[in-house]
Design a protein around this motif. Structure first.
Motif, PDB file in Angstrom:
ATOM      1  N   ARG A 132       0.791  -1.227   0.000  1.00  0.00           N
ATOM      2  CA  ARG A 132       0.000   0.000   0.000  1.00  0.00           C
ATOM      3  C   ARG A 132       0.826   1.281   0.000  1.00  0.00           C
ATOM      4  O   ARG A 132       0.344   2.318  -0.476  1.00  0.00           O
ATOM      5  N   GLU A 133       2.059   1.247   0.489  1.00  0.00           N
ATOM      6  CA  GLU A 133       2.867   2.468   0.481  1.00  0.00           C
ATOM      7  C   GLU A 133       3.185   2.945  -0.933  1.00  0.00           C
ATOM      8  O   GLU A 133       3.501   4.120  -1.144  1.00  0.00           O
ATOM      9  N   PHE A 134       3.104   2.054  -1.908  1.00  0.00           N
ATOM     10  CA  PHE A 134       3.380   2.430  -3.288  1.00  0.00           C
ATOM     11  C   PHE A 134       2.161   3.037  -3.976  1.00  0.00           C
ATOM     12  O   PHE A 134       2.261   3.500  -5.111  1.00  0.00           O
ATOM     13  N   CYS A 135       1.031   3.024  -3.308  1.00  0.00           N
ATOM     14  CA  CYS A 135      -0.208   3.535  -3.884  1.00  0.00           C
ATOM     15  C   CYS A 135      -0.443   4.973  -3.439  1.00  0.00           C
ATOM     16  O   CYS A 135      -0.537   5.253  -2.235  1.00  0.00           O
ATOM     17  N   ALA A 136      -0.574   5.884  -4.402  1.00  0.00           N
ATOM     18  CA  ALA A 136      -0.763   7.302  -4.098  1.00  0.00           C
ATOM     19  C   ALA A 136      -2.127   7.569  -3.476  1.00  0.00           C
ATOM     20  O   ALA A 136      -2.332   8.627  -2.868  1.00  0.00           O
ATOM     21  N   LYS A 137      -3.037   6.632  -3.576  1.00  0.00           N
ATOM     22  CA  LYS A 137      -4.366   6.793  -2.976  1.00  0.00           C
ATOM     23  C   LYS A 137      -4.404   6.212  -1.566  1.00  0.00           C
ATOM     24  O   LYS A 137      -4.909   6.851  -0.637  1.00  0.00           O
ATOM     25  N   CYS A 138      -3.866   4.999  -1.385  1.00  0.00           N
ATOM     26  CA  CYS A 138      -3.881   4.355  -0.060  1.00  0.00           C
ATOM     27  C   CYS A 138      -2.969   5.072   0.929  1.00  0.00           C
ATOM     28  O   CYS A 138      -3.305   5.236   2.105  1.00  0.00           O
ATOM     29  N   LYS A 139      -1.786   5.470   0.457  1.00  0.00           N
ATOM     30  CA  LYS A 139      -0.789   6.117   1.329  1.00  0.00           C
ATOM     31  C   LYS A 139      -0.269   7.392   0.640  1.00  0.00           C
ATOM     32  O   LYS A 139       0.889   7.458   0.200  1.00  0.00           O
ATOM     33  N   PRO A 140      -1.095   8.421   0.540  1.00  0.00           N
ATOM     34  CA  PRO A 140      -0.719   9.615  -0.227  1.00  0.00           C
ATOM     35  C   PRO A 140       0.430  10.421   0.360  1.00  0.00           C
ATOM     36  O   PRO A 140       1.066  11.201  -0.355  1.00  0.00           O
ATOM     37  N   TYR A 141       0.750  10.263   1.638  1.00  0.00           N
ATOM     38  CA  TYR A 141       1.773  11.089   2.269  1.00  0.00           C
ATOM     39  C   TYR A 141       3.127  10.385   2.383  1.00  0.00           C
ATOM     40  O   TYR A 141       4.085  10.961   2.904  1.00  0.00           O
ATOM     41  N   VAL A 142       3.223   9.160   1.903  1.00  0.00           N
ATOM     42  CA  VAL A 142       4.484   8.424   1.970  1.00  0.00           C
ATOM     43  C   VAL A 142       5.398   8.873   0.825  1.00  0.00           C
ATOM     44  O   VAL A 142       5.036   8.770  -0.346  1.00  0.00           O
ATOM     45  N   LYS A 143       6.568   9.363   1.175  1.00  0.00           N
ATOM     46  CA  LYS A 143       7.505   9.875   0.166  1.00  0.00           C
ATOM     47  C   LYS A 143       8.522   8.827  -0.283  1.00  0.00           C
ATOM     48  O   LYS A 143       9.049   8.909  -1.389  1.00  0.00           O
ATOM     49  N   ASN A 144       8.810   7.896   0.580  1.00  0.00           N
ATOM     50  CA  ASN A 144       9.795   6.859   0.260  1.00  0.00           C
ATOM     51  C   ASN A 144       9.169   5.483   0.507  1.00  0.00           C
ATOM     52  O   ASN A 144       9.478   4.818   1.494  1.00  0.00           O
ATOM     53  N   PRO A 145       8.289   5.052  -0.380  1.00  0.00           N
ATOM     54  CA  PRO A 145       7.527   3.817  -0.153  1.00  0.00           C
ATOM     55  C   PRO A 145       8.393   2.564  -0.133  1.00  0.00           C
ATOM     56  O   PRO A 145       9.376   2.454  -0.864  1.00  0.00           O
ATOM     57  N   LYS A 146       8.011   1.638   0.745  1.00  0.00           N
ATOM     58  CA  LYS A 146       8.692   0.353   0.849  1.00  0.00           C
ATOM     59  C   LYS A 146       7.650  -0.752   1.024  1.00  0.00           C
ATOM     60  O   LYS A 146       6.537  -0.502   1.488  1.00  0.00           O
ATOM     61  N   LEU A 147       8.049  -1.951   0.682  1.00  0.00           N
ATOM     62  CA  LEU A 147       7.161  -3.098   0.854  1.00  0.00           C
ATOM     63  C   LEU A 147       7.219  -3.595   2.291  1.00  0.00           C
ATOM     64  O   LEU A 147       8.208  -3.413   2.993  1.00  0.00           O
ATOM     65  N   ALA A 148       6.142  -4.250   2.698  1.00  0.00           N
ATOM     66  CA  ALA A 148       6.065  -4.794   4.050  1.00  0.00           C
ATOM     67  C   ALA A 148       5.441  -6.185   4.000  1.00  0.00           C
ATOM     68  O   ALA A 148       4.860  -6.592   2.989  1.00  0.00           O
ATOM     69  N   LEU A 149       5.589  -6.904   5.105  1.00  0.00           N
ATOM     70  CA  LEU A 149       4.986  -8.235   5.228  1.00  0.00           C
ATOM     71  C   LEU A 149       4.086  -8.273   6.456  1.00  0.00           C
ATOM     72  O   LEU A 149       4.387  -7.670   7.482  1.00  0.00           O
ATOM     73  N   ASN A 150       2.987  -8.999   6.340  1.00  0.00           N
ATOM     74  CA  ASN A 150       2.137  -9.325   7.478  1.00  0.00           C
ATOM     75  C   ASN A 150       2.235 -10.831   7.685  1.00  0.00           C
ATOM     76  O   ASN A 150       1.844 -11.611   6.810  1.00  0.00           O
ATOM     77  N   ILE A 151       2.766 -11.243   8.838  1.00  0.00           N
ATOM     78  CA  ILE A 151       3.059 -12.656   9.093  1.00  0.00           C
ATOM     79  C   ILE A 151       2.237 -13.162  10.275  1.00  0.00           C
ATOM     80  O   ILE A 151       2.184 -12.522  11.333  1.00  0.00           O
ATOM     81  N   THR A 152       1.605 -14.324  10.069  1.00  0.00           N
ATOM     82  CA  THR A 152       0.807 -14.942  11.123  1.00  0.00           C
ATOM     83  C   THR A 152       1.234 -16.391  11.290  1.00  0.00           C
ATOM     84  O   THR A 152       1.325 -17.133  10.306  1.00  0.00           O
ATOM     85  N   PHE A 153       1.512 -16.804  12.532  1.00  0.00           N
ATOM     86  CA  PHE A 153       1.868 -18.196  12.811  1.00  0.00           C
ATOM     87  C   PHE A 153       0.610 -19.055  12.884  1.00  0.00           C
ATOM     88  O   PHE A 153      -0.484 -18.560  13.156  1.00  0.00           O
ATOM     89  N   GLY A 154       0.815 -20.345  12.687  1.00  0.00           N
ATOM     90  CA  GLY A 154      -0.306 -21.280  12.628  1.00  0.00           C
ATOM     91  C   GLY A 154      -1.124 -21.371  13.891  1.00  0.00           C
ATOM     92  O   GLY A 154      -2.309 -21.724  13.851  1.00  0.00           O
ATOM     93  N   ASP A 155      -0.546 -21.063  15.055  1.00  0.00           N
ATOM     94  CA  ASP A 155      -1.268 -21.188  16.328  1.00  0.00           C
ATOM     95  C   ASP A 155      -1.691 -19.841  16.897  1.00  0.00           C
ATOM     96  O   ASP A 155      -2.088 -19.743  18.057  1.00  0.00           O
TER      97      ASP A 155
END
Length: 211
Positions: A132-155
């Motif tokens: 979402r940081e790469f999207c000018a609509k989702c994150k319009p104020y981010v100047k240096n966008p980077k990718l992120a991960l959302n991680i969930t363990f099985g338990d």
């Protein structure tokens, strides 16, 4: 007469070669796997305690001089001077050029397909790419966008969010969750996974005091 003898020798050699080829097992992983892996992944999931056990059991008994030192560096070649990013979250289109942040953002956009494809190779844990940081609509104020991960363990239901990831981070997670004990980067340079333990802890949200 000599032609017949030579023909017989050739046939015998071929037969021996085929037999040897059938009886010699192929080496699938010359460094073996993490000794805690097989039992941990038996149910197809890796919970927090199993992840901690895998981190604790990363070996450091390799002859480092025998590890592959990799190939020469290379530079990405792109034929386009601009690229359009389509946000999978909202569908908005954002245009980036090679001039954006000296090309770093532009090159990041070019690599997103690789991130999406490689994440599917991570085993045992749920991993989702946050672009979402790469999207000018989702994150319009981010100047240096980077990718992120959302991680969930099985338990667990709680999700760990980690930003500023790289393709090498994805490779760490693929190798680690496949029980591998050696990391191979994009230049085929081999290093023990234990050397990258701290980064794995950060990616997985594991506290150092638990290791």
């Amino acid at each position: 007469m000599w032609q017949v003898i030579i023909a017989i020798i050739i046939v015998v050699c071929i037969g021996i070669g085929v037999a040897v080829g059938k009886t010699t097992p192929k080496k699938t992983n010359q460094y073996g796997i993490n000794k805690a892996y097989t039992e941990s992944i038996a149910d197809g999931k890796l919970n927090r305690s199993e992840i901690i056990a895998l981190l604790k059991n990363l070996p450091d008994t390799f002859d480092r001089e025998k590890l592959n030192m990799g190939a020469m560096c290379y530079e990405r070649v792109s034929s386009a001077d601009r690229v359009e990013y389509v946000c999978p979250h909202c569908g908005f289109r954002t245009l980036y050029t090679e001039e954006d942040q000296s090309g770093a953002i532009y090159n990041g956009i070019l690599e997103i397909d690789s991130y999406r494809r490689l994440i599917g190779k991570i085993k045992g844990i749920e991993v989702k790419l946050d672009e979402r940081e790469f999207c000018a609509k989702c994150k319009p104020y981010v100047k240096n966008p980077k990718l992120a991960l959302n991680i969930t363990f099985g338990d667990e239901k709680k999700t760990h969010h980690v930003g500023g990831i790289s393709l090498e981070d994805i490779k760490f997670l693929i190798e680690f969750t496949n029980g591998e004990v050696i990391h191979t980067n994009e230049m085929d340079w081999e290093t023990p996974m234990v050397d990258h333990k701290k980064r794995l802890e950060e990616l997985l949200g594991i506290s150092e005091k638990n290791i």
